[in-house]
Scaffold this motif. Structure first.
Motif, short mmCIF file in Angstrom:
data_model
loop_
_atom_site.label_atom_id
_atom_site.label_comp_id
_atom_site.label_asym_id
_atom_site.label_seq_id
_atom_site.Cartn_x
_atom_site.Cartn_y
_atom_site.Cartn_z
N GLU A 137 37.92 31.99 40.63
CA GLU A 137 37.05 31.39 41.42
C GLU A 137 35.53 31.31 40.79
O GLU A 137 34.66 30.63 41.31
N ASP A 138 35.30 32.53 40.20
CA ASP A 138 33.98 32.82 39.34
C ASP A 138 34.05 33.58 38.43
O ASP A 138 35.12 33.85 37.66
N SER A 264 42.62 26.69 45.86
CA SER A 264 42.52 27.37 44.51
C SER A 264 41.26 27.21 44.00
O SER A 264 40.44 26.11 44.19
N THR A 266 37.35 27.09 42.68
CA THR A 266 36.16 27.03 43.32
C THR A 266 36.11 26.54 45.03
O THR A 266 35.18 26.87 45.73
N THR A 268 37.99 27.38 46.68
CA THR A 268 38.18 28.56 47.70
C THR A 268 36.94 29.31 48.38
O THR A 268 36.85 29.70 49.46
N THR A 269 35.79 29.20 47.34
CA THR A 269 34.33 29.65 47.68
C THR A 269 33.96 29.02 48.70
O THR A 269 33.48 29.59 49.60
N LYS A 289 44.20 31.85 49.47
CA LYS A 289 43.81 31.55 48.15
C LYS A 289 44.93 31.92 47.32
O LYS A 289 45.62 32.84 47.17
N LYS A 291 45.99 32.52 43.54
CA LYS A 291 45.47 32.63 42.35
C LYS A 291 46.59 32.49 41.01
O LYS A 291 46.25 31.85 40.14
#
Ligand code: SF4
Ligand code: SF4
Lengths: 388, 577
Positions: A137-138, A264, A266, A268-269, A289, A291
């Motif tokens: 995500e980051d 899945s 970004t 997700t954010t 989410k 991963k």
């Protein structure tokens, strides 16, 4: 450990610098270039001891580290989109040769039309190559995943793809907590492969396998794949012990809700924000989410979704003539479950189009408006005018 | 933060089955099942061997020489030729004309290497192996020239008891009396003859046989070989021919007398090797020599390098003149010459000549005829009335009780020492086959054929297996060979040459000889370079007891080994199921 503000790309480069990698190869392609560029600098200024190989194509990039890894050294490369597509043949080879390579992959759309923005179809097209795929995500997650990705890869003899979204992660500066070298050394033991090219014990690797043996070799890969989820958990336990962070192969929020989004990358954010807004307004909504896409954590997903009202899978990718790729896999995980929830599939954000909280609100409304999803995936935000 | 080595807790125990040689895979893949043709090691025929009248296996001679194995190189040669030191000097070496290497840079110095090897054998006193076993058959040999002595050599090796009858005071024939010592020093010849004699051969010199004696000998021996040569000169057929001295007699005199013809002006008639030998000898006696030839210089049958050496030493050549008359002119001789001009190409592909209007006369102290020889007595050649087997280098007549075999200059197309050796070898094998009762002598002889003309004694004795397949330049993998200058034999100074009968060409040093031998491609024979084994992608070639063996379980028949063999010593053979 210290906090630094850095691009998602450099979070990956930083992790590679810490992992005692022996060989890195690379060929530039936007939006991946910053990863290998930084590594090349580390190699040239001596802060990293790896041998950096400039190659003339991604095909050769993978071939070079297939060689390096076969010779028993830890190896890394990174690519994106067309570069990944060009590597396809060697992806099969790396996995079939059971080489614990880690590769950074920045999701970018495939042309034509020529497009450098985020889209997962490039990496998902490689789902049958035998690579473990871990979506992030980051920047922090990307850095962490590279570090435990090597640990995982070397425990199961399968290559790991660490995947981030183009620009939204690769070129976005965030605060990232960077482990110390000592910590990493402690967590990630020296690479000691079970099979390698060895002058003391010469052997030829990966030559002809007749029908008599090939199937066992493929079954062996699958047996290794089947251990991945458990070993991943144990690796994450260790990682958590050291650094206090854990991601899980899946992560759920409010899984008993009437509507549970599956996301899945970004998206997700953004989804986290959207469900917070909706929950604040009294709606029953949750999120799962994913991963780990390969191996697909089917059991975990069944468990996570068995009590959901309706499931809405958001796919930033598409398999033409079929549907969103995450949705296909989620559906097949749920299909043998008694009283499985219905699964809606939304296609959104292809080629870097923004997925905003409004996108989620729109999808939420559509799920609420229908008891049964339509058979085909539903494309969000399409300008019908263009299709006439 | 980290209190214990948690990292070491987890262990890699997953299933890990990949193909690799240390495992089972390389042996489990019986890639041999893919094959439809199999590589084989096969010695093929090199063009040099095929061109050599004696069929010497030159590629192996040079292989040994390049490794400094002079003895082995010599042993290779003497399978086919008992006169290496002689041939290394006087042979006109068609082998070099055929050498594949000349397509890359220049031919291998095969002839000079033969001389080097032959001379080392003499200076180191190498001897022939003693003959084991005997047939108890006695063969009379008439004429101790190169064919007779070779016949004696090969017959002895086959267990025959040989006696040689020679009309001259010493053995050697044309080698002794016809070839001047600046080309072939006498001691070299005598040493090589002595080595043959030591096989137990009796040579009776000063025994010119009459026809009656010949008939007695026929009764006394089990077989007779006639290698009488051409003992009479061809008369030039013009007025005053009796005033000429005969070339072969002159050459013999030069060999036996210490002759000085200082300042004399002497003409030699002819264009063959005899004429050249006479002219070059004249120069060495202090005379001025002029060759008178009825055709053009390029039509002369003499070897081209001999012609240029002669000119170099001062021999003058007058072309397109045909003598019509020789007469006294005071102390001198006057020769009338008809001037000739070129006509059409004749049926032998040779430029014909015809008289032109002009005539001229030249005056000389002496005139020597060098136009060649002919048979002396009719019984020297086969009886016209008897049925005979005509072979490449001999004729055999088995109509009487005693087989009669004819060879040497009498039967050979080319009158050379090496062709004479080929004759001697052929008759030895033919007699052996005859006495063994072979039902098809021609066919049995054919099995020993090297190229078109030569017969191999080594093949006859089962010591050499050689395929008829020919190695052409295109079969040589020249990626493995760099251009290298040919090593030429050093020469004595020109001054020394023309003032003495010292041998003109010196010899290689050991290093030069080894270097020159290294230039040889070793066409068609394996010299253990090991390329095939190194290149085989399936590691299917192994060494067992020092020999390369192809493991048929794994050889997939790709042919990489055959392509990478630099010298075409391998081939692919289709496999029948
Ligand atoms: S290279 Fe050697 S083997 Fe080949 S033709 Fe010449 S001398 Fe003979
Ligand atoms: S290279 Fe090896 S596999 Fe190929 S033909 Fe020769 S021996 Fe057989």
């Amino acid at each position: 450990m210290n906090e630094k503000v850095m691009e998602g790309s450099h979070a990956i480069s930083e992790a590679v610098r810490l992992c005692n990698v022996g060989v890195v190869s690379g060929f530039p392609i936007t939006p991946q270039t910053h990863i290998i560029e930084a590594i090349a600098e580390h190699c040239s200024d001596g802060t990293m001891k790896a041998k950096y190989i400039n190659v003339e194509s991604e095909h050769s990039a993978m071939a070079a580290i297939v060689g390096a890894s076969s010779a028993g050294t830890r190896a890394f490369t990174a690519t994106s989109s067309h570069g990944l597509a060009l590597m396809h043949e060697l992806l099969h080879w790396a996995a079939g040769a059971r080489l614990p390579i880690v590769m950074g992959e920045v999701n970018r759309a495939l042309g034509p039309g020529w497009n450098i923005w985020t889209d997962q179809t490039d990496s998902l097209s490689q789902r049958d190559t035998g690579w473990i795929q871990l979506y992030c995500e980051d920047g922090q997650e990307a850095l962490d995943t590279v570090i435990f990705g090597f640990r995982l890869a070397e425990l199961v003899n399968l290559p790991v793809m660490v995947i981030i979204d183009a620009f939204l992660v690769s070129h976005t500066y965030e605060a990232v907590s960077v482990p110390t070298q000592d910590e990493v050394n402690e967590f990630l033991p020296a690479f000691n492969p079970r099979i390698k090219l060895d002058l003391e014990n010469p052997q030829a690797l990966n030559q002809m396998a007749s029908p008599q043996y090939y199937m066992e070799m493929r079954k062996s890969m699958q047996l290794a794949m089947e251990t991945v989820e458990d070993i991943y958990d144990e690796v994450e336990d260790e990682f958590h012990d050291t650094w206090g962070r854990r991601y899980g192969s899946v992560e759920g929020i409010n899984l008993d809700a009437d509507v549970v989004f599956v996301t899945s990358g970004t998206a997700t954010t953004t989804c986290r924000l959207a469900i917070k807004d909706l929950t604040d307004k009294g709606e029953s909504v949750g999120m799962l989410k994913i991963k780990m896409f390969r191996p697909f954590p089917a059991k975990g997903i069944q468990n996570a979704l068995k009590n959901a009202g309706k499931v809405a899978v958001v796919d930033r990718n598409f398999s033409f003539g079929a549907g969103g790729i995450f949705a296909q896999e989620v559906k097949s995980s749920l299909c043998n479950l008694k009283d499985a929830p219905v699964v809606f599939n939304f296609i959104a954000g292809l080629g870097g189009r923004d997925i905003t909280t409004d996108t989620f609100f729109e999808m939420y409304e559509k799920v609420n408006a229908n008891d049964i999803p339509q058979t085909e995936s539903e494309w969000i935000g399409i300008n019908e005018q263009e299709l006439k | 933060m980290v209190s214990e080595k948690k990292g070491m807790k987890l262990e890699n125990t997953v299933s890990l089955f990949i193909s690799r040689s240390a495992h089972r895979s390389s042996e489990m893949n019986k890639t041999g099942s893919w094959r439809f043709s199999l590589p084989v090691y096969k010695d093929k025929t090199a063009p040099c061997s095929a061109a050599c009248p004696t069929g010497t296996e030159i590629p192996r001679v040079e292989m040994h020489m390049s490794r400094g194995e002079v003895r082995k190189a010599w042993e290779k040669i003497i399978w086919e030729n008992p006169f290496p030191a002689v041939c290394g000097r006087v042979c006109f070496h068609e082998c070099e004309g055929a050498c594949n290497r000349k397509n890359l840079d220049s031919a291998v110095g095969i002839n000079s290497l033969e001389k080097f090897i032959g001379d080392i054998a003499l200076s180191e006193s190498y001897t022939f192996d003693e003959v084991e076993g005997t047939t108890n058959k006695r063969v009379a040999i008439i004429g101790a020239g190169p064919s007779g002595l070779s016949a004696a050599y090969f017959l002895s090796k086959l267990g025959f008891l040989c006696e040689v009858f020679e009309k001259e005071s010493e053995a050697g024939g044309v080698m002794r009396w016809g070839i001047p010592s600046y080309r072939l020093p006498k001691n070299i010849l005598l040493d090589e003859i002595k080595r043959i004699e030591e096989l137990g051969i009796k040579i009776h010199c000063n025994r010119e046989l009459s026809i009656d004696e010949f008939n007695n000998i026929k009764n006394e021996f089990d077989a007779v070989y006639l290698g009488c040569g051409l003992g009479a000169s061809i008369s030039p057929g013009f007025e005053g021919e009796s005033l000429l001295e005969e070339g072969s007699i002159f050459l013999k005199r030069v060999e036996s007398e210490k002759m000085s013809l200082d300042g004399q002006d002497i003409a030699v008639i002819g264009g063959g090797n005899t004429a050249i030998d006479v002219a070059r000898s004249l120069i060495r006696t202090g005379a001025k020599a002029t060759i008178l030839y009825r055709r053009r210089k390029e039509d002369m049958p003499a070897f081209i390098h001999e012609i240029s050496a002669a000119e170099d030493e001062g021999v003058k050549i007058v072309e397109l003149v045909s003598p019509t008359c020789v007469k006294h002119k005071g102390e001198m001789l006057e020769i009338d010459l008809q001037e000739m001009t070129t006509g059409d190409i004749d049926s032998h592909g040779r430029m014909s000549v015809r008289p032109l209007g002009g005539k001229r006369s030249l005056i000389y102290n002496k005139i020597i005829s060098g136009i060649g020889n002919q048979i002396k007595d009719t019984w020297h050649s086969p009886d016209q009335n008897n049925s005979k087997m005509e072979l490449k280098n001999s004729i055999i007549d088995i109509t009487g009780d005693t087989p009669l075999v004819y060879g040497g200059d009498l039967t050979n197309k080319n009158q050379s020492v090496s062709d004479a050796i080929a004759s001697g070898k052929e008759i030895a094998i033919v007699l052996d086959l005859h006495f063994k009762g072979d039902s098809d002598i021609i066919d049995s002889l054919e099995k020993c054929r090297v190229g078109v003309n030569a017969i191999s004694f080594e093949i006859y004795r089962g010591g050499r297996k050689q395929y008829k397949e020919f190695v052409e330049f295109k079969n040589v993998n020249i990626d493995y060979f760099d251009k290298e200058d040919r090593n030429e034999l050093p020469q004595i100074s020109k001054e020394e040459s023309i003032n003495s009968f010292n041998e003109v060409e010196k010899n290689y040093t050991f290093q030069m000889a080894a270097n020159e031998a290294l230039r040889c491609f070793n066409c068609g024979v394996c010299n253990d370079c090991d390329n095939c084994r190194v290149f085989c992608p399936d590691a299917s070639i192994i060494i067992e007891d020092g020999k390369r063996v192809i493991k048929t379980d794994f050889c997939k028949g790709c042919g990489v080994c055959v392509t990478e063999c630099p010298r075409s010593a391998m081939g692919m053979e289709e496999e029948k199921v």
